[in-house]
Design a protein around this motif. Structure first.
Motif, PDB file in Angstrom:
ATOM      1  N   GLU A   3      37.728  10.054  37.978  1.00 44.59           N
ATOM      2  CA  GLU A   3      37.290   9.288  36.798  1.00 44.59           C
ATOM      3  C   GLU A   3      37.072  10.185  35.573  1.00 44.59           C
ATOM      4  OE1 GLU A   3      36.346   5.786  36.371  1.00 44.59           O
ATOM      5  OE2 GLU A   3      37.861   5.745  37.945  1.00 44.59           O
ATOM      6  N   THR A   4      36.786  11.470  35.797  1.00 44.14           N
ATOM      7  CA  THR A   4      36.460  12.333  34.658  1.00 44.14           C
ATOM      8  C   THR A   4      37.636  13.203  34.218  1.00 44.14           C
ATOM      9  OG1 THR A   4      35.565  13.874  36.257  1.00 44.14           O
ATOM     10  CG2 THR A   4      33.984  12.482  35.088  1.00 44.14           C
ATOM     11  N   ASP A   5      38.642  13.385  35.090  1.00 45.46           N
ATOM     12  CA  ASP A   5      39.809  14.196  34.711  1.00 45.46           C
ATOM     13  C   ASP A   5      40.584  13.513  33.600  1.00 45.46           C
ATOM     14  OD1 ASP A   5      39.419  16.081  36.616  1.00 45.46           O
ATOM     15  OD2 ASP A   5      40.748  15.148  38.098  1.00 45.46           O
ATOM     16  N   LEU A   6      41.245  14.344  32.752  1.00 42.31           N
ATOM     17  CA  LEU A   6      42.209  13.751  31.821  1.00 42.31           C
ATOM     18  C   LEU A   6      43.464  13.426  32.619  1.00 42.31           C
ATOM     19  CD1 LEU A   6      42.021  15.925  28.577  1.00 42.31           C
ATOM     20  CD2 LEU A   6      41.510  13.487  28.814  1.00 42.31           C
ATOM     21  N   PRO A   7      44.066  12.246  32.385  1.00 42.68           N
ATOM     22  CA  PRO A   7      45.303  11.930  33.103  1.00 42.68           C
ATOM     23  C   PRO A   7      46.448  12.838  32.662  1.00 42.68           C
ATOM     24  CG  PRO A   7      44.691  10.171  31.553  1.00 42.68           C
ATOM     25  CD  PRO A   7      43.607  11.187  31.496  1.00 42.68           C
ATOM     26  N   THR A   8      47.431  13.024  33.543  1.00 40.59           N
ATOM     27  CA  THR A   8      48.666  13.692  33.109  1.00 40.59           C
ATOM     28  C   THR A   8      49.480  12.661  32.330  1.00 40.59           C
ATOM     29  OG1 THR A   8      49.653  13.150  35.244  1.00 40.59           O
ATOM     30  CG2 THR A   8      48.744  15.370  34.978  1.00 40.59           C
ATOM     31  N   VAL A   9      50.056  13.096  31.200  1.00 41.00           N
ATOM     32  CA  VAL A   9      50.644  12.138  30.257  1.00 41.00           C
ATOM     33  C   VAL A   9      52.020  12.590  29.792  1.00 41.00           C
ATOM     34  CG1 VAL A   9      50.278  10.861  28.102  1.00 41.00           C
ATOM     35  CG2 VAL A   9      48.319  11.744  29.330  1.00 41.00           C
ATOM     36  N   ALA A  10      52.916  11.614  29.622  1.00 46.17           N
ATOM     37  CA  ALA A  10      54.192  11.851  28.944  1.00 46.17           C
ATOM     38  C   ALA A  10      54.340  10.822  27.828  1.00 46.17           C
ATOM     39  CB  ALA A  10      55.351  11.721  29.926  1.00 46.17           C
ATOM     40  N   ALA A  30      45.101  16.631  26.132  1.00 45.51           N
ATOM     41  CA  ALA A  30      45.831  16.003  27.240  1.00 45.51           C
ATOM     42  C   ALA A  30      47.209  16.636  27.516  1.00 45.51           C
ATOM     43  CB  ALA A  30      46.007  14.510  26.982  1.00 45.51           C
ATOM     44  N   ALA A  31      47.650  17.596  26.713  1.00 43.42           N
ATOM     45  CA  ALA A  31      48.903  18.340  26.943  1.00 43.42           C
ATOM     46  C   ALA A  31      50.066  17.427  27.338  1.00 43.42           C
ATOM     47  CB  ALA A  31      48.696  19.409  28.015  1.00 43.42           C
ATOM     48  N   PRO A  32      50.481  16.528  26.443  1.00 43.74           N
ATOM     49  CA  PRO A  32      51.548  15.603  26.824  1.00 43.74           C
ATOM     50  C   PRO A  32      52.907  16.288  26.972  1.00 43.74           C
ATOM     51  CG  PRO A  32      51.092  15.426  24.477  1.00 43.74           C
ATOM     52  CD  PRO A  32      50.050  16.357  25.041  1.00 43.74           C
ATOM     53  N   PHE A  33      53.698  15.797  27.924  1.00 44.24           N
ATOM     54  CA  PHE A  33      55.127  16.124  27.992  1.00 44.24           C
ATOM     55  C   PHE A  33      55.813  15.130  27.049  1.00 44.24           C
ATOM     56  CE2 PHE A  33      59.334  15.091  29.619  1.00 44.24           C
ATOM     57  CZ  PHE A  33      59.906  16.355  29.752  1.00 44.24           C
ATOM     58  N   VAL A  34      56.687  15.602  26.183  1.00 44.26           N
ATOM     59  CA  VAL A  34      57.292  14.700  25.198  1.00 44.26           C
ATOM     60  C   VAL A  34      58.808  14.618  25.411  1.00 44.26           C
ATOM     61  CG1 VAL A  34      57.663  14.227  22.748  1.00 44.26           C
ATOM     62  CG2 VAL A  34      55.444  15.078  23.536  1.00 44.26           C
ATOM     63  N   ALA A  35      59.264  13.388  25.617  1.00 42.63           N
ATOM     64  CA  ALA A  35      60.673  13.118  25.912  1.00 42.63           C
ATOM     65  C   ALA A  35      61.305  12.391  24.741  1.00 42.63           C
ATOM     66  CB  ALA A  35      60.765  12.237  27.160  1.00 42.63           C
ATOM     67  N   ASP A  61      66.462  16.254  28.104  1.00 43.30           N
ATOM     68  CA  ASP A  61      67.182  16.096  29.370  1.00 43.30           C
ATOM     69  C   ASP A  61      66.222  15.571  30.438  1.00 43.30           C
ATOM     70  OD1 ASP A  61      68.566  16.262  31.710  1.00 43.30           O
ATOM     71  OD2 ASP A  61      69.286  18.321  31.393  1.00 43.30           O
ATOM     72  N   PRO A  62      66.447  14.372  30.935  1.00 42.31           N
ATOM     73  CA  PRO A  62      65.528  13.827  31.950  1.00 42.31           C
ATOM     74  C   PRO A  62      65.365  14.747  33.160  1.00 42.31           C
ATOM     75  CG  PRO A  62      66.920  12.086  31.087  1.00 42.31           C
ATOM     76  CD  PRO A  62      67.441  13.380  30.507  1.00 42.31           C
ATOM     77  N   ASP A  63      66.340  15.629  33.417  1.00 41.54           N
ATOM     78  CA  ASP A  63      66.174  16.556  34.543  1.00 41.54           C
ATOM     79  C   ASP A  63      65.065  17.570  34.278  1.00 41.54           C
ATOM     80  OD1 ASP A  63      68.028  15.324  36.106  1.00 41.54           O
ATOM     81  OD2 ASP A  63      69.692  16.626  35.475  1.00 41.54           O
ATOM     82  N   ASP A  64      64.632  17.711  33.021  1.00 35.96           N
ATOM     83  CA  ASP A  64      63.524  18.618  32.697  1.00 35.96           C
ATOM     84  C   ASP A  64      62.155  17.948  32.839  1.00 35.96           C
ATOM     85  OD1 ASP A  64      65.312  20.598  32.103  1.00 35.96           O
ATOM     86  OD2 ASP A  64      65.310  20.204  29.926  1.00 35.96           O
ATOM     87  N   ALA A  65      62.131  16.693  33.232  1.00 39.19           N
ATOM     88  CA  ALA A  65      60.843  15.987  33.368  1.00 39.19           C
ATOM     89  C   ALA A  65      60.002  16.686  34.439  1.00 39.19           C
ATOM     90  CB  ALA A  65      61.084  14.526  33.747  1.00 39.19           C
ATOM     91  N   PRO A  66      58.688  16.684  34.251  1.00 38.36           N
ATOM     92  CA  PRO A  66      57.820  17.422  35.176  1.00 38.36           C
ATOM     93  C   PRO A  66      57.589  16.688  36.496  1.00 38.36           C
ATOM     94  CG  PRO A  66      56.513  16.328  33.485  1.00 38.36           C
ATOM     95  CD  PRO A  66      57.955  16.097  33.121  1.00 38.36           C
ATOM     96  N   ARG A  90      62.133   9.088  36.214  1.00 37.03           N
ATOM     97  CA  ARG A  90      61.628  10.401  36.643  1.00 37.03           C
ATOM     98  C   ARG A  90      60.124  10.557  36.435  1.00 37.03           C
ATOM     99  NH1 ARG A  90      66.744  10.716  35.489  1.00 37.03           N
ATOM    100  NH2 ARG A  90      68.142  12.275  36.419  1.00 37.03           N
ATOM    101  N   LEU A  91      59.566   9.846  35.473  1.00 34.97           N
ATOM    102  CA  LEU A  91      58.146  10.062  35.125  1.00 34.97           C
ATOM    103  C   LEU A  91      57.205   9.105  35.851  1.00 34.97           C
ATOM    104  CD1 LEU A  91      58.698  10.550  31.277  1.00 34.97           C
ATOM    105  CD2 LEU A  91      57.884  12.310  32.882  1.00 34.97           C
TER     106      LEU A  91
END
Ligand code: NDP
Ligand code: KPL
Length: 298
Positions: A3-10, A30-35, A61-66, A90-91
């Motif tokens: 509940e307290t963690d920041l979610p992983t975000v794209a 939140a360090a977003p991955f940006v596509a 490139d969708p292959d670079d998605a985390p 992929r996300l």
């Protein structure tokens, strides 16, 4: 995620709205991955003449998605959803929240088939923003979103908590979404005339706008929106009160020769009007014209 963690975000679609929200997420930690579709090394947001630079690269490139993330913010145009599907594949995993930052009232139906198992959360995006030629995004009002009181919205609220982008929730999301749709429907007249908000200052365009918005209001109410008789006048007054050079994203698309979101912003009124047996004579004229303009000049 606790509940307290920041979610992983794209963030998928770093245009006017996606860049604004990605910068807000970055600032909030939140360090977003940006596509995106066009590679960039950083995101730039112009806030009142001062440019915030976020060192967040845009991947293409969708292959670079985390891999799968907790939250995907989808901010491509509705016309671009099918092309964004490889990113969603992929996300997302079952349980991923996909928050759709798009105009319209049908975000769930449009995006759920592209993200099986994910929880799709529609959002009303209240703020205007525009892309400048160098891809800097100019913010034109305080960023603000409204989400439904529904599963998944808490993840969006947590990701953006304390950031420059305010997020509220409502138990009457239909009314909020239709209130916004009325603005977007009227803004279609800017795409048709090739003019900005100043066009609403004309008496004839004002009368047409009011008649059109009354038609939209009848459909909105049939869909369960709790909007008053004064809503059409309120929308017209807001356009008349805006700076005459203020545009709209559908006009930006028209000027750039991109496909228009005519169906989610205008066609929907005609389609749902038919379903409810409500005559939509003004939509019957405007919608084919917008659809034709979307096809291009030839
Ligand atoms: N702009 C505004 O003021 C407002 C817009 N909205 C709504 O928000 C939504 C987004 O609009 P807006 O931000 O203006 O749109 P933009 O056109 O500015 O941004 C869309 C972004 O998506 C990118 N994109 C396109 N295809 C893909 C793909 N396949 N994968 C990844 N990225 C892709 C585009 O790339 P590229 O850079 O290559 O074009 C662009 O960066 C729309 O539904 C709009 O109606 C709502 C309120 C206000
Ligand atoms: C800013 C606003 C409300 C104008 O219609 C909008 O939603 C858009 O540009 O898409």
């Amino acid at each position: 995620m606790t509940e307290t963690d920041l979610p992983t975000v794209a963030v998928v679609g770093p245009g006017a709205i996606g860049t604004t929200v990605a910068v807000a997420l970055h600032e909030g930690g939140a360090a977003p991955f940006v596509a995106g579709r066009t590679a960039r090394t950083e995101l730039r947001l112009d806030v009142g003449g001062s440019v915030v630079v976020a060192p967040v690269p845009v991947r293409t490139d969708p292959d670079d998605a985390p891999g799968a993330v907790d939250l995907v913010v989808l901010a491509v145009k509705a016309t671009q959803n099918p092309d964004a599907a490889p990113w969603l594949a992929r996300l997302c995993r079952p349980g991923t929240v996909v928050c759709v930052l798009q105009n319209g009232v049908e975000q769930r139906q449009a995006v759920a088939p592209l993200a099986p198992g994910a929880t799709v959360v529609p959002a009303v995006v209240w703020f205007p923003a525009e892309r400048l030629p160098d891809a800097t995004v100019r913010l034109l009002a305080e960023p603000r979103l409204t989400l439904p009181d529904a599963p998944g919205s808490d993840v969006v609220v947590r990701a953006l908590q304390g950031s420059r982008c305010a997020v509220g929730t409502t138990s009457d999301f239909a009314s909020a979404a239709w209130r916004k749709l009325l603005q977007n429907a009227a803004a279609g007249l800017m795409a048709l005339t090739g003019r900005r908000s100043g066009v609403f200052g004309r008496d004839d365009v004002g009368a047409l706008t009011l008649a059109y918005l009354r038609e939209c209001l009848a459909v909105a109410r049939a869909e369960g929106a709790d909007l008053g008789e004064g809503e059409p006048q309120r929308v017209l007054d807001a356009f008349r009160g805006a700076p005459p050079e203020r545009g709209t994203s559908i006009l930006a698309d028209r000027e750039a020769g991109r496909p228009l979101e005519w169906d989610v912003r205008n066609g929907v009124v005609r389609r749902l009007g038919r379903a409810h047996g409500i005559p939509t004579p003004i939509s019957d004229v405007l919608v084919p014209l917008l659809a034709a303009a979307s096809d291009g000049p030839g």
